[in-house]
Scaffold this motif. Structure first.
Motif, short mmCIF file in Angstrom:
data_model
loop_
_atom_site.label_atom_id
_atom_site.label_comp_id
_atom_site.label_asym_id
_atom_site.label_seq_id
_atom_site.Cartn_x
_atom_site.Cartn_y
_atom_site.Cartn_z
N ARG A 137 0.82 -1.20 0.00
CA ARG A 137 0.00 0.00 0.00
C ARG A 137 0.86 1.25 0.00
O ARG A 137 2.00 1.26 0.45
CB ARG A 137 -0.93 0.01 1.21
N ASN A 138 0.31 2.34 -0.52
CA ASN A 138 1.02 3.61 -0.54
C ASN A 138 0.75 4.44 0.71
O ASN A 138 1.14 5.59 0.78
CB ASN A 138 0.61 4.42 -1.78
N ILE A 139 0.05 3.84 1.68
CA ILE A 139 -0.31 4.53 2.90
C ILE A 139 0.41 3.88 4.08
O ILE A 139 0.46 2.66 4.20
CB ILE A 139 -1.84 4.49 3.14
N LEU A 140 0.98 4.71 4.96
CA LEU A 140 1.61 4.22 6.18
C LEU A 140 0.66 4.49 7.33
O LEU A 140 0.31 5.63 7.61
CB LEU A 140 2.94 4.95 6.40
N SER A 141 0.21 3.43 7.99
CA SER A 141 -0.75 3.56 9.09
C SER A 141 0.00 3.57 10.42
O SER A 141 1.00 2.87 10.60
CB SER A 141 -1.74 2.41 9.09
N TYR A 142 -0.50 4.37 11.36
CA TYR A 142 0.09 4.37 12.69
C TYR A 142 -0.95 4.78 13.72
O TYR A 142 -1.95 5.42 13.40
CB TYR A 142 1.30 5.30 12.76
N PHE A 143 -0.70 4.37 14.97
CA PHE A 143 -1.60 4.69 16.07
C PHE A 143 -0.91 5.69 16.96
O PHE A 143 0.13 5.41 17.57
CB PHE A 143 -1.96 3.43 16.86
N ASP A 144 -1.48 6.90 17.05
CA ASP A 144 -0.93 7.98 17.87
C ASP A 144 -1.28 7.72 19.33
O ASP A 144 -2.47 7.72 19.70
CB ASP A 144 -1.51 9.32 17.40
N LEU A 145 -0.28 7.48 20.17
CA LEU A 145 -0.54 7.12 21.57
C LEU A 145 -1.03 8.30 22.39
O LEU A 145 -1.74 8.12 23.38
CB LEU A 145 0.73 6.55 22.20
N ASN A 146 -0.68 9.52 22.02
CA ASN A 146 -1.12 10.70 22.76
C ASN A 146 -2.57 11.04 22.45
O ASN A 146 -3.38 11.29 23.35
CB ASN A 146 -0.22 11.89 22.46
N LEU A 147 -2.91 11.04 21.16
CA LEU A 147 -4.27 11.36 20.75
C LEU A 147 -5.19 10.15 20.78
O LEU A 147 -6.41 10.29 20.66
CB LEU A 147 -4.27 11.96 19.34
N GLU A 148 -4.59 8.94 20.91
CA GLU A 148 -5.35 7.69 20.92
C GLU A 148 -6.19 7.55 19.67
O GLU A 148 -7.37 7.20 19.72
CB GLU A 148 -6.21 7.59 22.19
N LYS A 149 -5.56 7.81 18.52
CA LYS A 149 -6.26 7.74 17.24
C LYS A 149 -5.39 7.04 16.21
O LYS A 149 -4.16 7.16 16.22
CB LYS A 149 -6.60 9.14 16.72
N LEU A 150 -6.07 6.29 15.31
CA LEU A 150 -5.40 5.72 14.15
C LEU A 150 -5.25 6.80 13.08
O LEU A 150 -6.20 7.53 12.80
CB LEU A 150 -6.19 4.54 13.59
N LYS A 151 -4.08 6.89 12.49
CA LYS A 151 -3.83 7.89 11.46
C LYS A 151 -3.14 7.24 10.27
O LYS A 151 -2.58 6.14 10.36
CB LYS A 151 -2.94 9.02 12.01
N GLU A 152 -3.20 7.93 9.14
CA GLU A 152 -2.53 7.47 7.93
C GLU A 152 -1.78 8.64 7.31
O GLU A 152 -2.18 9.80 7.46
CB GLU A 152 -3.53 6.91 6.92
N LEU A 153 -0.68 8.31 6.64
CA LEU A 153 0.05 9.32 5.88
C LEU A 153 0.67 8.65 4.67
O LEU A 153 0.95 7.45 4.68
CB LEU A 153 1.12 9.99 6.75
N PRO A 154 0.87 9.40 3.58
CA PRO A 154 1.47 8.81 2.39
C PRO A 154 2.90 8.37 2.68
O PRO A 154 3.62 9.02 3.44
CB PRO A 154 1.46 9.96 1.37
N ILE A 155 3.31 7.25 2.11
CA ILE A 155 4.70 6.84 2.22
C ILE A 155 5.54 7.90 1.52
O ILE A 155 5.23 8.30 0.39
CB ILE A 155 4.91 5.46 1.59
N PRO A 156 6.58 8.40 2.18
CA PRO A 156 7.34 9.53 1.62
C PRO A 156 7.89 9.25 0.23
O PRO A 156 8.17 8.11 -0.13
CB PRO A 156 8.48 9.71 2.64
N SER A 157 8.00 10.29 -0.55
CA SER A 157 8.55 10.20 -1.90
C SER A 157 9.97 10.75 -1.90
O SER A 157 10.24 11.75 -1.22
CB SER A 157 7.65 10.99 -2.86
N PRO A 158 10.93 10.14 -2.60
CA PRO A 158 10.74 8.96 -3.45
C PRO A 158 10.49 7.70 -2.64
O PRO A 158 11.10 7.52 -1.58
CB PRO A 158 12.06 8.87 -4.21
N LYS A 159 9.59 6.88 -3.11
CA LYS A 159 9.19 5.68 -2.39
C LYS A 159 10.32 4.65 -2.42
O LYS A 159 10.83 4.31 -3.49
CB LYS A 159 7.94 5.09 -3.03
N PRO A 160 10.78 4.16 -1.26
CA PRO A 160 11.85 3.16 -1.25
C PRO A 160 11.44 1.90 -2.00
O PRO A 160 10.31 1.42 -1.85
CB PRO A 160 12.03 2.86 0.24
N PRO A 161 12.32 1.34 -2.84
CA PRO A 161 12.01 0.10 -3.56
C PRO A 161 11.73 -1.03 -2.58
O PRO A 161 12.29 -1.07 -1.49
CB PRO A 161 13.27 -0.17 -4.38
N MET A 162 10.87 -1.97 -3.00
CA MET A 162 10.48 -3.07 -2.12
C MET A 162 10.95 -4.40 -2.70
O MET A 162 11.32 -4.51 -3.86
CB MET A 162 8.96 -3.09 -1.95
#
Length: 231
Positions: free
Chosen positions: A78-103
């Motif tokens: 996926r092109n989205i990086l998911s994470y759980f913010d422990l301070n806000l107690e919320k799930l968040k998403e952000l685009p994988i930074p560009s240039p995207k590392p090869p997989m």
């Protein structure tokens, strides 16, 4: 129901974050992520449930990494990086930074060779080819979620490693360790050898030999840190 526990402490309050995932309905393409939070201040548990599509998010947070007051799931197709913010107690998403590392390809899924944290730095490792040379690129994410190439390691500089090993999945990056100034190294599995390769001075040390039938990779082993335990 695999998961992990994060313990977050400040002067007056201790919080426990337990993250697990399960498959509530085998007939549906759905994964349930259950986040349970216990606060020593409130003295009770709070539960948050989030659903992911299994086809788009394989085992969400199964190999999660704790960094920067959040738990990040291992990036994959996926092109989205998911994470759980422990301070806000919320799930968040952000685009994988560009240039995207090869997989690297594993069966039906593509993933990075390594994703993890060391001494406050979040890294992941991809491969890149420049002409006839193949490199391991060590990316680092800043706290503002920008990304840059921190280290570039040419494969031919690592003893016993050749490009064919990467293509045939015979080579694994187990860990990236940030030490003092000149002591930054990779822990690698090359066939049945575990080696330590210093990224800066290009020195190499054979650490141990393991049964080559045993899979050892960044998703199966962890450095011990006080705030994280897997189960």
């Amino acid at each position: 129901m695999p998961g992990f526990l994060v313990v977050k402490q400040d002067v007056h309050i201790t919080k426990y974050f337990c993250i697990t995932f399960s498959y509530p309905d085998p007939t549906r393409d759905v994964i349930l992520v259950e986040i349970q939070i216990y606060s020593s201040n409130a003295r009770k548990w709070k539960k948050l449930n989030r659903y992911f599509s299994e086809s788009s998010c394989n085992k969400p947070f199964g190999n999660g990494v704790y960094w920067n007051e959040a738990v990040y799931r291992h990036p994959s197709d996926r092109n989205i990086l998911s994470y759980f913010d422990l301070n806000l107690e919320k799930l968040k998403e952000l685009p994988i930074p560009s240039p995207k590392p090869p997989m690297k390809r594993y069966g039906y899924h593509s993933t990075y060779l390594y994703f993890g944290e060391s001494r406050g730095h979040l890294h992941w490792v991809g491969t890149a080819k420049y002409g006839s040379r193949i490199y391991l690129l060590v990316y680092e994410m800043s706290r503002d979620h920008s990304c840059f190439v921190k280290y570039k390691v040419e494969i031919r500089d690592i003893p016993d490693v050749c490009p064919q090993m990467i293509r045939n999945n015979q080579f694994e990056v187990i860990d990236i360790v940030r030490g003092e100034e000149e002591d930054v190294f990779m822990v690698l599995k090359v066939k049945n050898k575990i080696i330590r390769y210093n990224i800066l001075d290009k020195s190499c040390k054979h650490m141990t030999t393991v049964n080559n039938l045993i899979r050892i990779g960044s998703g199966e082993v962890h450095r011990y840190i006080q705030s994280l335990t897997s189960f």
